[in-house]
Design an enzyme around this catalytic site. Structure first.
Site, PDB file in Angstrom:
ATOM      1  N   ASN A 107       0.843  -1.194   0.000  1.00  0.00           N
ATOM      2  CA  ASN A 107       0.000   0.000   0.000  1.00  0.00           C
ATOM      3  C   ASN A 107       0.880   1.246   0.000  1.00  0.00           C
ATOM      4  O   ASN A 107       2.108   1.152  -0.050  1.00  0.00           O
ATOM      5  CB  ASN A 107      -0.952  -0.014   1.209  1.00  0.00           C
ATOM      6  CG  ASN A 107      -0.199  -0.133   2.523  1.00  0.00           C
ATOM      7  OD1 ASN A 107       0.586   0.743   2.886  1.00  0.00           O
ATOM      8  ND2 ASN A 107      -0.425  -1.241   3.229  1.00  0.00           N
ATOM      9  N   ASP A 166      -3.602  -6.250   4.245  1.00  0.00           N
ATOM     10  CA  ASP A 166      -4.692  -7.059   4.803  1.00  0.00           C
ATOM     11  C   ASP A 166      -4.804  -8.430   4.148  1.00  0.00           C
ATOM     12  O   ASP A 166      -5.399  -9.347   4.722  1.00  0.00           O
ATOM     13  CB  ASP A 166      -6.023  -6.320   4.638  1.00  0.00           C
ATOM     14  CG  ASP A 166      -6.083  -5.058   5.483  1.00  0.00           C
ATOM     15  OD1 ASP A 166      -5.629  -5.109   6.641  1.00  0.00           O
ATOM     16  OD2 ASP A 166      -6.558  -4.030   4.982  1.00  0.00           O
ATOM     17  N   LYS A 170       9.137 -15.677 -11.828  1.00  0.00           N
ATOM     18  CA  LYS A 170       8.355 -14.576 -12.379  1.00  0.00           C
ATOM     19  C   LYS A 170       7.305 -15.113 -13.347  1.00  0.00           C
ATOM     20  O   LYS A 170       7.623 -15.864 -14.267  1.00  0.00           O
ATOM     21  CB  LYS A 170       9.271 -13.584 -13.094  1.00  0.00           C
ATOM     22  CG  LYS A 170       8.529 -12.431 -13.740  1.00  0.00           C
ATOM     23  CD  LYS A 170       9.456 -11.520 -14.524  1.00  0.00           C
ATOM     24  CE  LYS A 170       8.644 -10.447 -15.251  1.00  0.00           C
ATOM     25  NZ  LYS A 170       9.510  -9.574 -16.084  1.00  0.00           N
ATOM     26  N   PRO A 204      -2.443 -12.052   9.193  1.00  0.00           N
ATOM     27  CA  PRO A 204      -2.744 -12.008  10.632  1.00  0.00           C
ATOM     28  C   PRO A 204      -3.166 -10.601  11.056  1.00  0.00           C
ATOM     29  O   PRO A 204      -2.655  -9.605  10.546  1.00  0.00           O
ATOM     30  CB  PRO A 204      -1.415 -12.400  11.285  1.00  0.00           C
ATOM     31  CG  PRO A 204      -0.665 -13.124  10.230  1.00  0.00           C
ATOM     32  CD  PRO A 204      -1.072 -12.521   8.928  1.00  0.00           C
ATOM     33  N   ILE A 252      -2.695  -8.021  13.505  1.00  0.00           N
ATOM     34  CA  ILE A 252      -1.677  -7.722  14.513  1.00  0.00           C
ATOM     35  C   ILE A 252      -2.301  -7.128  15.769  1.00  0.00           C
ATOM     36  O   ILE A 252      -2.039  -7.579  16.893  1.00  0.00           O
ATOM     37  CB  ILE A 252      -0.606  -6.763  13.932  1.00  0.00           C
ATOM     38  CG1 ILE A 252       0.146  -7.446  12.787  1.00  0.00           C
ATOM     39  CG2 ILE A 252       0.362  -6.311  15.023  1.00  0.00           C
ATOM     40  CD1 ILE A 252       1.103  -6.537  12.051  1.00  0.00           C
ATOM     41  N   LEU A 253      -3.140  -6.115  15.605  1.00  0.00           N
ATOM     42  CA  LEU A 253      -3.719  -5.445  16.771  1.00  0.00           C
ATOM     43  C   LEU A 253      -4.578  -6.385  17.602  1.00  0.00           C
ATOM     44  O   LEU A 253      -4.450  -6.439  18.828  1.00  0.00           O
ATOM     45  CB  LEU A 253      -4.555  -4.248  16.322  1.00  0.00           C
ATOM     46  CG  LEU A 253      -3.814  -2.919  16.165  1.00  0.00           C
ATOM     47  CD1 LEU A 253      -4.760  -1.866  15.601  1.00  0.00           C
ATOM     48  CD2 LEU A 253      -3.233  -2.457  17.485  1.00  0.00           C
ATOM     49  N   PHE A 300      -4.283   2.789  14.747  1.00  0.00           N
ATOM     50  CA  PHE A 300      -4.563   3.820  13.748  1.00  0.00           C
ATOM     51  C   PHE A 300      -5.631   3.283  12.802  1.00  0.00           C
ATOM     52  O   PHE A 300      -5.676   2.078  12.529  1.00  0.00           O
ATOM     53  CB  PHE A 300      -3.311   4.163  12.942  1.00  0.00           C
ATOM     54  CG  PHE A 300      -2.472   5.268  13.542  1.00  0.00           C
ATOM     55  CD1 PHE A 300      -2.373   6.498  12.908  1.00  0.00           C
ATOM     56  CD2 PHE A 300      -1.790   5.073  14.736  1.00  0.00           C
ATOM     57  CE1 PHE A 300      -1.608   7.516  13.445  1.00  0.00           C
ATOM     58  CE2 PHE A 300      -1.024   6.084  15.284  1.00  0.00           C
ATOM     59  CZ  PHE A 300      -0.931   7.315  14.636  1.00  0.00           C
ATOM     60  N   LYS A 309     -11.246  -4.540  18.443  1.00  0.00           N
ATOM     61  CA  LYS A 309      -9.875  -5.003  18.692  1.00  0.00           C
ATOM     62  C   LYS A 309      -9.436  -4.787  20.138  1.00  0.00           C
ATOM     63  O   LYS A 309      -8.292  -5.091  20.503  1.00  0.00           O
ATOM     64  CB  LYS A 309      -8.908  -4.322  17.720  1.00  0.00           C
ATOM     65  CG  LYS A 309      -9.208  -4.648  16.253  1.00  0.00           C
ATOM     66  CD  LYS A 309      -8.180  -4.063  15.316  1.00  0.00           C
ATOM     67  CE  LYS A 309      -8.608  -4.201  13.860  1.00  0.00           C
ATOM     68  NZ  LYS A 309      -8.742  -5.615  13.442  1.00  0.00           N
TER      69      LYS A 309
END
Length: 405
Positions: free
Chosen positions: A208, A277, A287, A303, A305-306, A322, A340
């Site tokens: 991202n 995500d 390739k 996974p 994380i938070l 965040f 969370k």
């Protein structure tokens, strides 16, 4: 007050005589003072005056290196707890704003990672000039503390705004900043930053637009306020944060492991990173060629994380998340806070100019688990980081008070 190293940069204006009083007051207040001067400043006040007051040789020649084992402007910048530039002339302010470095004062300013205070002093019309005001705003946006000049009779004969702030007022600001800077001493912060990368094949990957600037700003500000910091960073183009333990990772899985390991003895997690995500179910070993046709790319969730760290947190640990949103930011932010199990969440609408990825500013809303909502104005990410850390400290203090009450 515990002796701390203060840099005093002196610009070439008539108010340079006040720098002698400033150095004297700082020394009397227990600070170790190193004076730097521009060549023009030496026309207004002799370096010997400041040397006698600070008990250190004054550095004003960029080519004079008294200690061959170190580079002068780098060494003094590394030792400094705070850098105050007083007086700051219009010319000096312009150089600071645009990264010019042709004297000891400006060269050291680029090398310093500590907080900087600028005390302007000039003619009233010069101070009001749009170019000067724009340059001062640039400095403020970077987190520099710009003191307002005083009003009254000026050396040029005019009366108005442009007098260098009084040394007593500058010392008061310095004391307040240094006391604030050490308010996180004894706390271990784990901060995540940047994107994560999920490989498709040896050449392509999913990621991202996160630059890592917000997380790196949080790490730098936490260190400046006395905290121990572990910075778990995805791939970025940013320089390592001085004083932080750097943990470089690539994938979301690796970031989770890095955070879990660091949280074993940490007090606070601030998850400013933007982990991917989703990841490919299958990673191609070679390739993928166009001649092979359009690949079928099946994805699976990475996974969380938070949520994972929140479920296994120890008593007394604080977890801050965040939420980068593009619509209904507050609604999604509150939902993430609850789902969370976070103590606080920082929400921003990345579709807004100046609040998205890869810029130096941000505009956020801070939501705590108690329901408090604090909307911050658009400001430099370093200033946003400072505000967030202050709110984290207040949250921890309130929780500690409840436990002991």
């Amino acid at each position: 007050m515990e002796q701390k190293s203060i840099l005093v940069g002196v610009g070439g204006g008539i108010a340079a005589y006040k720098s002698a009083s400033l150095c004297s007051l700082l020394v009397k207040n227990g600070f170790d003072v190193q004076a730097l001067m521009t060549e023009h400043a030496t026309r207004f006040i002799q370096p010997l005056t400041l040397q006698a007051l600070t008990k250190h040789p004054v550095i004003f020649d960029t080519f004079a290196e008294p200690n061959p084992s170190e580079i002068a402007h780098i060494a003094v910048a590394d030792r400094a707890k705070l850098y105050v530039i007083a007086p700051a002339t219009a010319n000096l302010i312009a150089k600071l704003a645009h990264g010019l470095a042709d004297d000891m004062v400006t060269t050291t300013a680029l090398a310093a990672t500590c907080r900087t205070v600028v005390a302007p002093a000039m003619n009233v019309h010069m101070y009001d000039h749009p170019a000067v005001q724009e340059n001062l705003q640039i400095l403020r946006d970077r987190g520099v503390i710009v003191m307002d000049p005083g009003e009254g009779p000026l050396a040029c004969g005019y009366t108005g705004k442009g007098r260098m702030p009084e040394p007593e007022d500058i010392v008061s600001v310095i004391k307040a900043l240094l006391e604030e800077q050490q308010d996180l001493e004894g706390l271990h912060f784990v901060i995540t930053a940047g994107p994560t990368v999920e490989d498709i094949d040896p050449v392509r990957f999913l990621t991202n637009r996160s630059s890592g600037k917000m997380g790196y700003a949080l790490a730098a500000q936490a260190i400046s306020r006395g905290a121990k910091v572990t910075l778990v960073s995805g791939p970025t183009h940013l320089n390592p944060v001085p004083g932080a333990k750097m943990v470089h990772i690539r994938s979301t899985e690796q970031m989770l492991r890095g955070v879990q390991e660091a949280m074993a003895d940490a007090d606070v997690l601030i998850a400013a990173a933007a982990p991917a995500d989703y990841r490919p179910v299958q990673v191609f070993g070679h390739k993928w060629k166009k001649s092979d046709g359009l690949p079928e790319l099946a994805l699976e969730e990475t996974p969380d994380i938070l949520a994972t760290v929140s479920r296994s947190r120890r008593e007394g640990q604080t977890i801050v998340g965040f939420a980068a949103e593009t619509r209904d930011a507050l609604s999604f932010g509150r939902r993430k806070l609850e789902s969370k199990g976070l103590d606080m969440i920082i929400v921003n609408d990345v579709s807004q100019p100046g609040a998205g990825f890869d810029v130096d500013t941000n505009q956020v809303v801070v939501i705590s688990r108690t329901g408090d909502v604090d909307t911050l104005p658009m400001m430099a990410k370093s200033s946003v980081a400072d505000r967030i850390l202050t709110r984290v400290k207040a949250l921890r203090n309130s929780v500690d008070g409840e436990r002991t009450g």
